[in-house]
Design a protein around this motif. Structure first.
Motif, PDB file in Angstrom:
ATOM      1  N   MET A 279      68.538  -8.038  73.313  1.00 36.92           N
ATOM      2  CA  MET A 279      68.406  -6.586  73.412  1.00 36.92           C
ATOM      3  C   MET A 279      66.924  -6.283  73.625  1.00 36.92           C
ATOM      4  O   MET A 279      66.082  -6.773  72.871  1.00 36.92           O
ATOM      5  N   ASP A 280      66.606  -5.499  74.637  1.00 45.74           N
ATOM      6  CA  ASP A 280      65.211  -5.225  74.968  1.00 45.74           C
ATOM      7  C   ASP A 280      64.789  -3.851  74.457  1.00 45.74           C
ATOM      8  O   ASP A 280      65.623  -3.021  74.084  1.00 45.74           O
ATOM      9  N   LEU A 281      63.497  -3.608  74.482  1.00 41.80           N
ATOM     10  CA  LEU A 281      62.925  -2.321  74.083  1.00 41.80           C
ATOM     11  C   LEU A 281      63.357  -1.203  75.013  1.00 41.80           C
ATOM     12  O   LEU A 281      63.550  -1.432  76.215  1.00 41.80           O
ATOM     13  N   GLU A 282      63.452  -0.003  74.466  1.00 45.58           N
ATOM     14  CA  GLU A 282      63.711   1.178  75.279  1.00 45.58           C
ATOM     15  C   GLU A 282      62.406   1.785  75.792  1.00 45.58           C
ATOM     16  O   GLU A 282      62.381   2.432  76.823  1.00 45.58           O
ATOM     17  N   GLN A 283      61.296   1.592  75.060  1.00 45.87           N
ATOM     18  CA  GLN A 283      60.019   2.212  75.399  1.00 45.87           C
ATOM     19  C   GLN A 283      59.260   1.428  76.474  1.00 45.87           C
ATOM     20  O   GLN A 283      59.312   0.204  76.520  1.00 45.87           O
ATOM     21  N   ASP A 284      58.509   2.184  77.300  1.00 42.19           N
ATOM     22  CA  ASP A 284      57.531   1.597  78.205  1.00 42.19           C
ATOM     23  C   ASP A 284      56.262   1.443  77.381  1.00 42.19           C
ATOM     24  O   ASP A 284      55.654   2.435  76.976  1.00 42.19           O
ATOM     25  N   VAL A 285      55.837   0.224  77.104  1.00 42.95           N
ATOM     26  CA  VAL A 285      54.733  -0.010  76.172  1.00 42.95           C
ATOM     27  C   VAL A 285      53.358   0.262  76.761  1.00 42.95           C
ATOM     28  O   VAL A 285      52.364   0.242  76.036  1.00 42.95           O
TER      29      VAL A 285
ATOM     30  N   VAL B  89      50.374  -1.550  70.504  1.00 40.65           N
ATOM     31  CA  VAL B  89      51.611  -2.132  69.992  1.00 40.65           C
ATOM     32  C   VAL B  89      51.316  -3.102  68.858  1.00 40.65           C
ATOM     33  O   VAL B  89      50.415  -3.937  68.955  1.00 40.65           O
ATOM     34  N   ILE B  90      52.083  -2.963  67.791  1.00 41.02           N
ATOM     35  CA  ILE B  90      52.051  -3.913  66.685  1.00 41.02           C
ATOM     36  C   ILE B  90      53.418  -4.562  66.656  1.00 41.02           C
ATOM     37  O   ILE B  90      54.435  -3.881  66.573  1.00 41.02           O
ATOM     38  N   ILE B  91      53.422  -5.884  66.745  1.00 43.46           N
ATOM     39  CA  ILE B  91      54.688  -6.599  66.873  1.00 43.46           C
ATOM     40  C   ILE B  91      54.709  -7.815  65.968  1.00 43.46           C
ATOM     41  O   ILE B  91      53.675  -8.375  65.632  1.00 43.46           O
ATOM     42  N   LYS B  92      55.899  -8.201  65.631  1.00 43.27           N
ATOM     43  CA  LYS B  92      56.110  -9.361  64.781  1.00 43.27           C
ATOM     44  C   LYS B  92      56.331 -10.622  65.593  1.00 43.27           C
ATOM     45  O   LYS B  92      56.058 -11.715  65.143  1.00 43.27           O
ATOM     46  N   ASP B  93      56.850 -10.534  66.792  1.00 45.87           N
ATOM     47  CA  ASP B  93      57.214 -11.722  67.559  1.00 45.87           C
ATOM     48  C   ASP B  93      57.275 -11.370  69.045  1.00 45.87           C
ATOM     49  O   ASP B  93      56.999 -10.249  69.419  1.00 45.87           O
ATOM     50  N   VAL B  94      57.611 -12.290  69.880  1.00 49.40           N
ATOM     51  CA  VAL B  94      57.755 -12.143  71.336  1.00 49.40           C
ATOM     52  C   VAL B  94      56.535 -11.504  71.999  1.00 49.40           C
ATOM     53  O   VAL B  94      56.649 -10.712  72.921  1.00 49.40           O
ATOM     54  N   ALA B  95      55.361 -11.905  71.564  1.00 48.33           N
ATOM     55  CA  ALA B  95      54.115 -11.288  72.024  1.00 48.33           C
ATOM     56  C   ALA B  95      53.879 -11.427  73.520  1.00 48.33           C
ATOM     57  O   ALA B  95      53.445 -10.464  74.165  1.00 48.33           O
ATOM     58  N   GLU B  96      54.134 -12.574  74.090  1.00 54.75           N
ATOM     59  CA  GLU B  96      53.844 -12.770  75.514  1.00 54.75           C
ATOM     60  C   GLU B  96      54.685 -11.857  76.394  1.00 54.75           C
ATOM     61  O   GLU B  96      54.206 -11.331  77.390  1.00 54.75           O
ATOM     62  N   LEU B  97      55.914 -11.649  76.029  1.00 49.65           N
ATOM     63  CA  LEU B  97      56.779 -10.740  76.783  1.00 49.65           C
ATOM     64  C   LEU B  97      56.208  -9.327  76.769  1.00 49.65           C
ATOM     65  O   LEU B  97      56.133  -8.659  77.800  1.00 49.65           O
ATOM     66  N   ILE B  98      55.760  -8.868  75.603  1.00 52.25           N
ATOM     67  CA  ILE B  98      55.184  -7.522  75.489  1.00 52.25           C
ATOM     68  C   ILE B  98      53.825  -7.450  76.181  1.00 52.25           C
ATOM     69  O   ILE B  98      53.518  -6.481  76.876  1.00 52.25           O
ATOM     70  N   ARG B  99      53.004  -8.466  76.015  1.00 54.34           N
ATOM     71  CA  ARG B  99      51.668  -8.482  76.638  1.00 54.34           C
ATOM     72  C   ARG B  99      51.783  -8.338  78.156  1.00 54.34           C
ATOM     73  O   ARG B  99      50.963  -7.653  78.779  1.00 54.34           O
ATOM     74  N   ALA B 100      52.787  -8.920  78.756  1.00 51.81           N
ATOM     75  CA  ALA B 100      52.983  -8.838  80.204  1.00 51.81           C
ATOM     76  C   ALA B 100      53.325  -7.419  80.654  1.00 51.81           C
ATOM     77  O   ALA B 100      53.224  -7.099  81.842  1.00 51.81           O
ATOM     78  N   ARG B 101      53.676  -6.552  79.720  1.00 54.42           N
ATOM     79  CA  ARG B 101      54.030  -5.161  80.048  1.00 54.42           C
ATOM     80  C   ARG B 101      52.837  -4.214  79.914  1.00 54.42           C
ATOM     81  O   ARG B 101      52.990  -3.006  79.970  1.00 54.42           O
TER      82      ARG B 101
END
Length: 171
Positions: free
Chosen positions: A88-94, A99-111
């Motif tokens: 399940m992915d995020l609904e928000q455009d980051v 962003v403060i995150i617990k995991d999956v950092a590389e996926l979020i960083r690419a956004r």
């Protein structure tokens, strides 16, 4: 004594409810000082991170938003497969948030978020496969399979208010 009866599969309590609360409070204070007046998005990876996120955002006194992702790597066992599957992915455009995150950092960083900080409840350096260092780790633990405080074994034990070492009874 903690307020939930210990199961025979719980070997020992590693981190008490009070210890967790104290560290979360300190982390919330740090977040308040760093992100006041900035667009802030907390991202939790479900299911294991929801308890930690709920308690953490209650210590944050500045405006913030929350997003959720689902990722799976343990499936039915007690050790990670090493393959993270986003279910399940995020609904928000980051791109407009810090962003403060617990995991999956590389996926979020690419956004392309405005900034990205990794906050973890637990750090297990001996099990680290990817070269990712958290900006804040509340507790460092040895290489043990743990449950409680949102973490499970076969979907059980998430409701424990502490972190405990899990060990199934031998037949």
């Amino acid at each position: 004594m903690e307020n939930i009866k210990l199961s025979s599969n719980i070997k020992q309590i590693l981190i008490s409810e009070k210890e967790i609360a104290a560290e979360i409070k300190k982390t919330g204070e740090w977040i308040n000082s760093q992100y006041s007046g900035k667009p802030l998005l907390f991202v939790s990876v479900l299911k294991g991170g929801f308890v930690f996120l709920a308690d953490l955002i209650r210590t944050v006194s500045i405006p913030c938003e929350v997003g959720f992702m689902c990722a799976q790597s343990y499936y039915s066992g007690t050790s990670s497969s090493g393959i993270v599957n986003i279910t399940m992915d995020l609904e928000q455009d980051v791109s407009g948030y810090h962003v403060i995150i617990k995991d999956v950092a590389e996926l979020i960083r690419a956004r392309n978020p405005l900034s990205l900080k990794i906050v973890t409840l637990l750090d297990k350096p001996s099990r680290r496969i990817a070269e990712i260092d958290a900006d804040i780790s509340l507790f460092t633990i040895p290489d043990l399979f743990v449950v409680g405080y949102g973490l499970d074994c076969g979907e059980i034990y998430r409701n424990l208010p502490y972190i405990a070492e899990y060990g199934a009874e031998k037949a």
